[in-house]
Design a protein around this motif. Sequence first.
Motif, mmCIF file in Angstrom:
data_model
loop_
_atom_site.group_PDB
_atom_site.id
_atom_site.type_symbol
_atom_site.label_atom_id
_atom_site.label_comp_id
_atom_site.label_asym_id
_atom_site.label_seq_id
_atom_site.Cartn_x
_atom_site.Cartn_y
_atom_site.Cartn_z
ATOM 1 N N TRP A 39 -58.302 -85.572 -51.896
ATOM 2 C CA TRP A 39 -57.027 -85.754 -51.202
ATOM 3 C C TRP A 39 -56.372 -84.452 -50.751
ATOM 4 C CZ3 TRP A 39 -52.503 -83.872 -53.134
ATOM 5 C CH2 TRP A 39 -52.431 -83.633 -54.505
ATOM 6 N N PRO A 40 -56.487 -83.320 -51.446
ATOM 7 C CA PRO A 40 -55.891 -82.089 -50.882
ATOM 8 C C PRO A 40 -56.565 -81.666 -49.578
ATOM 9 C CG PRO A 40 -56.310 -81.797 -53.218
ATOM 10 C CD PRO A 40 -56.976 -83.066 -52.816
ATOM 11 N N HIS A 41 -57.866 -81.896 -49.475
ATOM 12 C CA HIS A 41 -58.577 -81.533 -48.258
ATOM 13 C C HIS A 41 -58.181 -82.456 -47.109
ATOM 14 C CE1 HIS A 41 -61.058 -79.916 -51.541
ATOM 15 N NE2 HIS A 41 -61.154 -78.884 -50.725
ATOM 16 N N SER A 46 -55.210 -82.957 -42.092
ATOM 17 C CA SER A 46 -54.216 -83.646 -41.270
ATOM 18 C C SER A 46 -53.174 -82.674 -40.737
ATOM 19 C CB SER A 46 -53.532 -84.744 -42.076
ATOM 20 O OG SER A 46 -54.448 -85.758 -42.383
ATOM 21 N N PHE A 47 -52.744 -81.741 -41.567
ATOM 22 C CA PHE A 47 -51.784 -80.734 -41.098
ATOM 23 C C PHE A 47 -52.388 -79.852 -40.010
ATOM 24 C CE2 PHE A 47 -49.362 -81.307 -45.157
ATOM 25 C CZ PHE A 47 -48.202 -81.767 -44.540
ATOM 26 N N VAL A 48 -53.644 -79.488 -40.147
ATOM 27 C CA VAL A 48 -54.303 -78.666 -39.129
ATOM 28 C C VAL A 48 -54.412 -79.448 -37.819
ATOM 29 C CG1 VAL A 48 -56.509 -77.608 -38.490
ATOM 30 C CG2 VAL A 48 -55.539 -77.216 -40.762
ATOM 31 N N ALA A 49 -54.797 -80.717 -37.899
ATOM 32 C CA ALA A 49 -54.917 -81.525 -36.688
ATOM 33 C C ALA A 49 -53.554 -81.768 -36.045
ATOM 34 C CB ALA A 49 -55.591 -82.854 -37.017
ATOM 35 N N ALA A 50 -52.522 -81.993 -36.853
ATOM 36 C CA ALA A 50 -51.174 -82.190 -36.304
ATOM 37 C C ALA A 50 -50.672 -80.914 -35.629
ATOM 38 C CB ALA A 50 -50.222 -82.630 -37.403
#
Length: 73
Positions: A39-41, A46-50
């Motif tokens: 889950w941390p990955h 998701s933050f990188v893609a956002a």
Amino acid sequence: MHAANDNAARIGLRGWWHPSRSGLQRLINPWEYRTSALWPHRIAGSFVAATAGVVCLSYAAYGWGAFFWLLAW
């Protein structure tokens, strides 16, 4: 050999998937939500893609921005 226990074929996909789960556990593969190391990955990805979606939107690349936002979701 355990030939007497022949109920594995009768369980099928329904028994493996456990339909009695609630919430997001119905959408996530059971192996994945039990493995706490993933889950941390997922959150970091998701933050990188956002962030990539925001950068694309700032350059008016709306198609790529939408793609990265869907990828982040």
